[in-house]
Write a protein that holds these residues in place. Structure first.
Motif, PDB file in Angstrom:
ATOM      1  N   TYR A 111      -4.952  -2.961  -0.492  1.00  0.00           N
ATOM      2  CA  TYR A 111      -6.324  -2.749  -1.126  1.00  0.00           C
ATOM      3  C   TYR A 111      -6.905  -1.473  -1.251  1.00  0.00           C
ATOM      4  O   TYR A 111      -6.435  -0.701   0.020  1.00  0.00           O
ATOM      5  CB  TYR A 111      -7.361  -3.897  -0.387  1.00  0.00           C
ATOM      6  CG  TYR A 111      -7.286  -5.196  -0.390  1.00  0.00           C
ATOM      7  CD1 TYR A 111      -7.645  -5.926  -1.331  1.00  0.00           C
ATOM      8  CD2 TYR A 111      -6.435  -5.519   0.494  1.00  0.00           C
ATOM      9  CE1 TYR A 111      -7.443  -7.494  -1.358  1.00  0.00           C
ATOM     10  CE2 TYR A 111      -6.171  -7.195   0.696  1.00  0.00           C
ATOM     11  CZ  TYR A 111      -6.798  -7.978  -0.481  1.00  0.00           C
ATOM     12  OH  TYR A 111      -6.382  -9.134  -0.303  1.00  0.00           O
ATOM     13  N   LYS A 112      -7.563  -1.090  -2.140  1.00  0.00           N
ATOM     14  CA  LYS A 112      -7.839   0.329  -2.439  1.00  0.00           C
ATOM     15  C   LYS A 112      -9.338   0.290  -2.747  1.00  0.00           C
ATOM     16  O   LYS A 112      -9.657  -0.298  -3.965  1.00  0.00           O
ATOM     17  CB  LYS A 112      -7.110   1.150  -3.308  1.00  0.00           C
ATOM     18  CG  LYS A 112      -7.363   2.450  -3.735  1.00  0.00           C
ATOM     19  CD  LYS A 112      -7.176   3.479  -2.604  1.00  0.00           C
ATOM     20  CE  LYS A 112      -7.504   5.066  -3.052  1.00  0.00           C
ATOM     21  NZ  LYS A 112      -9.098   4.934  -2.990  1.00  0.00           N
ATOM     22  N   GLY A 113     -10.280   1.199  -2.232  1.00  0.00           N
ATOM     23  CA  GLY A 113     -11.729   1.075  -2.859  1.00  0.00           C
ATOM     24  C   GLY A 113     -11.732   1.909  -3.946  1.00  0.00           C
ATOM     25  O   GLY A 113     -11.177   2.975  -4.064  1.00  0.00           O
ATOM     26  N   VAL A 114     -12.754   1.468  -4.898  1.00  0.00           N
ATOM     27  CA  VAL A 114     -13.127   2.426  -6.180  1.00  0.00           C
ATOM     28  C   VAL A 114     -14.572   2.942  -5.773  1.00  0.00           C
ATOM     29  O   VAL A 114     -15.305   2.225  -5.450  1.00  0.00           O
ATOM     30  CB  VAL A 114     -13.244   1.441  -7.390  1.00  0.00           C
ATOM     31  CG1 VAL A 114     -13.367   2.473  -8.645  1.00  0.00           C
ATOM     32  CG2 VAL A 114     -11.805   0.884  -7.685  1.00  0.00           C
ATOM     33  N   PHE A 115     -14.514   4.380  -5.851  1.00  0.00           N
ATOM     34  CA  PHE A 115     -15.743   4.902  -5.274  1.00  0.00           C
ATOM     35  C   PHE A 115     -16.354   5.865  -6.718  1.00  0.00           C
ATOM     36  O   PHE A 115     -15.469   6.280  -7.497  1.00  0.00           O
ATOM     37  CB  PHE A 115     -15.335   5.979  -4.183  1.00  0.00           C
ATOM     38  CG  PHE A 115     -15.082   5.322  -3.059  1.00  0.00           C
ATOM     39  CD1 PHE A 115     -15.970   5.088  -2.039  1.00  0.00           C
ATOM     40  CD2 PHE A 115     -14.046   4.924  -2.612  1.00  0.00           C
ATOM     41  CE1 PHE A 115     -15.904   4.531  -0.813  1.00  0.00           C
ATOM     42  CE2 PHE A 115     -13.418   4.007  -1.517  1.00  0.00           C
ATOM     43  CZ  PHE A 115     -14.676   3.840  -0.708  1.00  0.00           C
ATOM     44  N   GLU A 116     -17.594   5.838  -6.668  1.00  0.00           N
ATOM     45  CA  GLU A 116     -18.406   6.883  -7.572  1.00  0.00           C
ATOM     46  C   GLU A 116     -19.255   7.500  -6.866  1.00  0.00           C
ATOM     47  O   GLU A 116     -20.225   7.205  -6.332  1.00  0.00           O
ATOM     48  CB  GLU A 116     -19.009   6.151  -8.643  1.00  0.00           C
ATOM     49  CG  GLU A 116     -19.625   7.031  -9.672  1.00  0.00           C
ATOM     50  CD  GLU A 116     -20.319   6.428 -10.860  1.00  0.00           C
ATOM     51  OE1 GLU A 116     -19.923   6.791 -12.070  1.00  0.00           O
ATOM     52  OE2 GLU A 116     -20.721   5.356 -10.850  1.00  0.00           O
TER      53      GLU A 116
END
Length: 545
Positions: A193-198
């Motif tokens: 799993y990989k987080g999507v960040f802004e």
């Protein structure tokens, strides 16, 4: 009746030769045992490198996917809706996810047949996009239902745990849940799993499952000369909820993991000696280097095993075989030398030509030892390229060893370059800075040695192989080019939005005058590097290998 002077000399010579035969037998058998264990360790290390490369490539693929504009756009818009509205719109085809779905399906095709599923999820674990478009809108973290018609109820504790781990991994990291039996397909796969960040805020995540059968096929294809009955296994060094250490795969049980045999393959470790080894290394840190050693045990047969601990993923890989097969050459050598000693004794007594026979025997013994020291063979496996730098990797170097041969007057030079404090560079400047430094190092070596083979033999280590023909290039020409390349490597690197990195290297150069190369070259060059501090221009020495 007393012994004549000649008889006393003969008896003394017999005693000396018998003692010498015993000493040589013990020495050669000990060395042969060490060589057999070193051979098993090398095999285990190469299998570990293949596994690490498999996981690393999957993590990089997922990272690149997470940073695409299509992914960021779709999770941002999904975050503005409640999970119920998002689920309803997805199932009704009223949520615009077409661009992200097209990108997901295209990348899934690139990954190939080993792709179990590539997907994009909301923070409530609603599937926004997936390789399988039929499951869009499904909630992956939900409470068990009494009936299929019951509405979804979020399993909030599990969702919170996933979100927490994604935040801990951060924008640069990947949450690796390990190699598991997929609840969806029932097949074994690597789950990531990989987080999507802004702007530092977690707005969604992506997931990837890669079937492990392709990896197992590669591992099974590696043959081990003279060890036809050897098996391998890999286990977790972190205990499960029941406090047990479990196997991930075990070729002694099955070389292919199916739904039918998964429970038998992934059972708790039942080897008491292996459990002790795991407990000994259960406190390793992710940043630690791989650890390799051996142990012996009895499962109805006398067994010997070597193991490689992979701290980054909390796994331990073993290579196991019977002691009779591992040490077969040792037993043959003992028998051969025993017979040989008896022949020596007979020749001394019968023919009374002690001095000449001693010379012949010594010459034959040296020849026998030399021949047995040449029995190591490189692993018969496919070649691999280093994904990041494009140069050959450690597996390729090992496989090419038997092709690298030096002849009298045409030596082969080996140059090892090690980036000092590479892990600190990654920690201080970020993984992208470390990757850039690795790429720049390989590009510099390629620029100055375009016709020679370059290998990445470790996380921060490169090996250069420079063969010669009739003494050309000379040692001075090789050392000059090594110094020039080294000077170029040390040029400070400006990293955008980070700063300037001032790389330092350790450098060791070795000369193989004659004969085939072997794995001792790496250890010899590492030993030379560890004896000195950072290299300086003009002070790099060349040692004999």
């Amino acid at each position: 009746m007393g012994f004549s002077a000649l008889n006393r000399i003969l008896i003394l010579q017999i005693i000396v030769m018998l003692g010498l035969s015993v000493f040589i037998t013990l020495t050669v058998s000990s060395k042969t045992k060490d060589n057999a264990i070193d051979h098993m360790k090398a095999i285990g290390e190469e299998r570990a490198k293949i596994i690490e490369t498999f996981v690393d490539n999957a993590e990089k693929t997922l990272t690149y996917f997470s940073r695409s504009p299509e992914v960021l756009d779709v999770v941002k818009r999904a975050k503005e809706l409640s999970w119920q509205d998002l689920q309803t719109k997805l199932r009704a085809g009223e949520f615009d996810n077409k661009a992200a779905q097209a990108y997901t399906e295209a990348l899934s095709k690139d990954i190939g047949a080993n792709n179990e599923g590539l997907w994009i999820g909301s923070l409530d674990t609603i599937v926004i996009n997936h390789t399988n478009s039929k499951i869009l809108g499904m909630m992956t973290r939900k409470e068990a239902k009494q009936n299929d018609t019951d509405p979804d109820v979020p399993a909030q504790a599990r969702i919170d745990d996933l979100i927490s781990k994604l935040k801990v991994a951060g924008n640069e990291g990947v949450y690796n849940t390990g190699i598991i039996i997929s609840p969806g397909s029932g097949e074994q796969c690597l789950s990531l799993y990989k987080g999507v960040f802004e702007n530092g805020e977690l707005v969604g995540f992506v997931g990837l499952g890669i079937y492990t059968q392709g990896l197992l096929d590669t591992l099974n294809a590696i043959s081990i000369p003279d060890m036809q009955n050897a098996t391998y296994s890999m286990a977790n060094i972190r205990a499960n909820a029941d406090g047990k250490y479990t196997y991930i795969f075990n070729s002694a049980v099955a070389e292919k993991i199916t739904k039918e045999n998964a429970a038998d393959v992934t059972k708790p470790v039942d080897n008491d000696e292996l459990v002790k080894i795991i407990e000994k290394h259960s406190d390793v840190r992710v940043s630690d280097e791989d650890i390799t050693d051996k142990y012996e045990y009895n499962n109805g047969k006398s067994m010997v095993a070597t193991y490689t601990v992979i701290p980054k993923y909390s796994w331990i890989l073993t290579v196991d075989d019977t002691t009779s097969e591992v040490y077969s050459l040792t037993h043959t050598m003992i028998l051969y030398l025993g017979i040989f000693g008896a022949v020596i004794l007979g020749l001394i007594v019968v023919f009374n030509i002690i001095n000449k026979r001693q010379a012949v025997i010594n010459q034959k013994l040296v020849s026998t030892i030399a021949k047995n020291n040449m029995t190591k063979k490189s692993l018969n496996t496919a070649m691999f390229k280093d994904v990041l730098t494009g140069v050959n990797n450690r597996v390729s170097f090992t496989m090419n060893l038997d092709k690298i041969k030096a002849e009298e007057g045409s030596p082969v030079y080996f140059a090892m370059f090690n980036i000092i404090k590479f892990s600190e560079i990654n920690s201080q400047y970020g993984a992208e800075a470390g990757d850039l430094l690795l790429v720049k190092t390989s590009e510099t070596l390629t620029e100055f040695f375009p016709d020679n083979e370059i290998y990445r033999t470790g996380s921060d280590e490169f090996m250069l192989v420079v063969p010669t023909k009739d003494g050309s290039p000379s040692i001075n020409e090789v050392m000059d080019k090594v110094n020039i390349a080294f000077r170029q490597m040390r040029v400070p690197k400006d990293i955008e939005n980070v700063g300037t990195v001032y790389p330092e290297y350790k450098v060791a150069v070795g000369k193989r005058r004659a004969g085939a190369a072997d794995v001792s070259i790496i250890s010899s060059l590492k030993k030379k590097m560890n004896e000195s501090d950072a290299a300086t221009i003009g002070n790099i020495e060349c040692i004999d290998l």
